[in-house]
Every structure is written in structure tokens, then in C-alpha cells.
Design an enzyme around this catalytic site. Structure first.
Site, PDB file in Angstrom:
ATOM      1  N   ASP A  13       0.866  -1.169   0.000  1.00 49.51           N
ATOM      2  CA  ASP A  13       0.000   0.000   0.000  1.00 49.51           C
ATOM      3  C   ASP A  13       0.908   1.226   0.000  1.00 49.51           C
ATOM      4  OD1 ASP A  13      -2.504   1.443   0.343  1.00 49.51           O
ATOM      5  OD2 ASP A  13      -1.828   1.822   2.389  1.00 49.51           O
ATOM      6  N   ASP A  15       0.062   5.238   1.061  1.00 47.17           N
ATOM      7  CA  ASP A  15      -0.015   6.183   2.178  1.00 47.17           C
ATOM      8  C   ASP A  15      -0.061   5.417   3.500  1.00 47.17           C
ATOM      9  OD1 ASP A  15      -0.218   8.502   3.604  1.00 47.17           O
ATOM     10  OD2 ASP A  15      -2.009   9.241   2.617  1.00 47.17           O
TER      11      ASP A  15
END
Length: 329
Positions: A13, A15
Site C-alpha cells: 500500500d 499512504d
């Protein structure tokens, strides 16, 4: 055993895992580059193209090509493929992240229901307006297919937490009385797209959100690693239902290559109490009560011990008494 042992692809992922705001998360870039395992990046963000995401990651010092980035609009295109004919029309609610992928397929982007679209695809972009949502609603009332890039209810921005695509999808749902197919995390299409693109047999998803990264990877039976540099912290981990429990919990990505200490479990036969230890951290479970006996030298050790004490209990989390010190981790 190290978390990366036997892994042939890291799916990360963005952020909260690689960067936070404008800055790379400490140690993340060095850990990814030094892992010795190929890396790819999964994002629900539908506002940016794969090239824009790759350029952003490269600015931190990561070796990334556009093909290393898997976006929710890309997964949405796979869902649309069986519904939209060659040179077909797709009504878009969203921005360049979606329109660029539609162009690759040779489809036409339209913005009004009167243009008779074959399907609607909806993703977040800052400029999405009431008019866009209304046009999608008008088109969907004809019964055509509807695909959402993701259902994230909120999204972090510089000023705080803002409504995400799930909130905008809900507005359309209220008008049309049905829900879309969903392409992004935690649904299967984005994970299936990633596995297929890279040909990985043993990938591992690395994320900071249990309800998207971890749950989605668990659905497709991927290994999962949760890093405590982003959204979900100890409280969310301890209370996580089975589908949202990761295989590994680490403080930061430096631990990818470290030996992972399995919690030690000891049953005290005279009382029925069970003790869970990781490093110096010790947690006791007595029936439906869980309390911290000793904090570890590392915060993550205490979190791991508390999680195992709760996760292996016969009691539902709502019927357990969790000590204050654990709740405040």
C-alpha cells in the site's frame, strides 16, 4: 523465520506504508530497496495514473516503473470488459486515473446520461460534483452496469480526514437503489490483477489498514503484514475480527528481514490462566479477562502479545474485559 522468507513479491500500500503526506516514512525506502524481493504497489486512489504514482514513488528513491503500480481503475476496467463493446461509451465519475485507463481500452469517455453510455464507472477526484453524481444516477436508472473503483469511506488529506469515494458512491446508491461492483481493496479484483500481472506464487500484502489491505489479501489467501506507521494501531488490531488479522505485525519495514519472534504461550494448569510473551512483554488471559503484566522493550512486542491473547480466546471481543493499559497501547 523472517517475514520475507519464501515470499516472491511484495505488494505494498502507499499512504501510511511508503509515505505519509509529502515525506517518505522513515526506513521504508531503504527496507524495500534492500529486501531482495521484487516490489509492486497497490492503490485504491483513482485520481492518479500509474505513471504519476510511479514518478511520485521514484522521487523518494524507489526503482519503480508504471507497470509496477496496480490501481483500482485498472481493476475496474477488467470488470467493465464484459459489459462494454469495442469503442463503447463509459460514463465516468472521476478524473485522469480512470480516463487514462479507458483510453487504453479504446472506449469513449462520456459525462452525460443523454450520451447513452454502456456502463458507469465511479472513482474519486477532487472536482467530482453534484452534477456528476446526478448524471451517473440518471444513466444507472436504465439498468446499465455500475463499477466503483473502491469504497473507502474516508481519505487522509493535508488538512485532516475527508470524505472518500465510498461516501460519493453512497449518494448515488441512495438515488438508484442498488450497489456497484467494486474493483479495489478489500475486494478480490485488484488482488487478482496483481497476482496475474506479476506471476507471483507467494506474494505478501503490506498495509496499514485492516479493513482494506489486510482483509482484501486474506480473501485471496495471501500472506499479510501490518505495519504500525499508518492508520490502524494497537486498539484496532486487538479488536480485529478474524478476516482482518494479519500474519505479521511490525513497527516499521526494517523488520521485513528480521527474525520474527512467535509469541510464547504458557498454560498455568492450577488456575487455567494463560500467559503470552514476546520478548519481555507479558500478557495474562484469565477467562475473559486480559491484562498487561509487563510491557516489552519494544512497543510492537507488547502489541503482538496482546493480540494473540485476544485472538486465541474462546470469547467474542465484545464479551471480554480488556485491561486499561492494553487499551491505551
Amino acid at each position: 523465520m523472517r517475514p520475507i522468507d519464501g515470499i516472491d513479491l511484495l505488494l505494498l500500500d502507499l499512504d501510511g506504508v511508503v509515505y505519509k503526506g509529502a515525506h517518505a516514512i522513515p526506513h521504508a525506502v531503504e527496507a524495500i530497496n534492500g529486501s531482495g524481493v521484487p516490489a509492486a504497489y497497490l492503490t485504491n486512489n483513482a485520481a492518479r495514473t500509474d505513471t504519476q504514482v510511479a514518478d511520485h514513488l521514484a522521487s523518494f528513491g524507489l526503482a519503480v516503473r508504471a507497470s509496477d503500480v496496480v490501481t483500482s481503475p485498472q481493476a475496474a476496467m477488467n470488470l467493465l470488459a464484459s459489459h462494454v463493446p469495442d469503442a463503447g461509451r463509459v460514463l465516468v465519475v472521476g478524473g485522469e486515473g480512470i480516463t487514462a485507463e479507458i483510453a487504453k481500452r479504446g472506449w469513449q469517455v462520456v459525462r452525460k446520461a443523454s450520451e447513452q453510455p454502456h456502463a458507469v464507472v465511479q472513482g474519486f477526484a477532487p472536482h467530482v460534483s453534484w452534477t456528476d453524481l446526478a448524471e451517473a444516477s440518471f444513466a444507472l436508472q436504465r439498468g446499465i452496469p455500475w463499477v466503483a473503483t473502491n469504497m473507502d469511506w474516508t481519505m487522509p488529506v493535508a488538512e485532516g480526514i475527508a470524505p472518500g469515494n465510498g461516501t460519493l458512491v453512497s449518494a448515488v446508491h441512495t438515488a438508484v437503489g442498488r450497489m456497484p461492483e467494486v474493483a479495489g481493496k478489500p475486494e478480490r479484483p485488484i488482488f487478482q490483477l496483481a497476482k496475474g500481472r506479476f506471476g507471483a506464487s507467494s506474494p505478501m500484502m503490506i498495509g496499514d489498514r485492516l479493513d482494506t489491505d489486510i482483509e482484501g489479501a486474506n480473501k485471496v489467501k495471501m500472506k499479510t503484514l501490518h505495519v504500525l506507521t499508518g492508520i490502524d494501531q494497537a486498539r484496532q488490531l486487538i479488536a480485529a475480527p478474524k478476516m482482518r488479522r494479519p500474519d505479521y505485525i511490525v513497527q516499521d519495514l526494517r523488520e521485513l528481514g528480521d527474525d520474527y519472534e512467535v509469541p510464547r504461550e504458557t498454560l498455568e494448569k492450577s488456575t487455567g490462566n494463560v500467559f503470552f510473551e514476546v520478548g519481555r512483554a507479558a500478557v495474562k488471559r484469565s477467562g475473559n479477562r486480559v491484562e498487561l503484566l509487563r510491557a516489552g522493550e519494544r512497543h510492537v512486542d507488547t502489541v503482538r502479545a496482546a493480540c494473540i491473547a485476544v485472538w486465541t480466546s474462546d470469547f467474542n471481543i465484545h464479551g471480554m474485559h480488556i485491561g486499561k493499559e492494553i487499551l491505551e497501547l
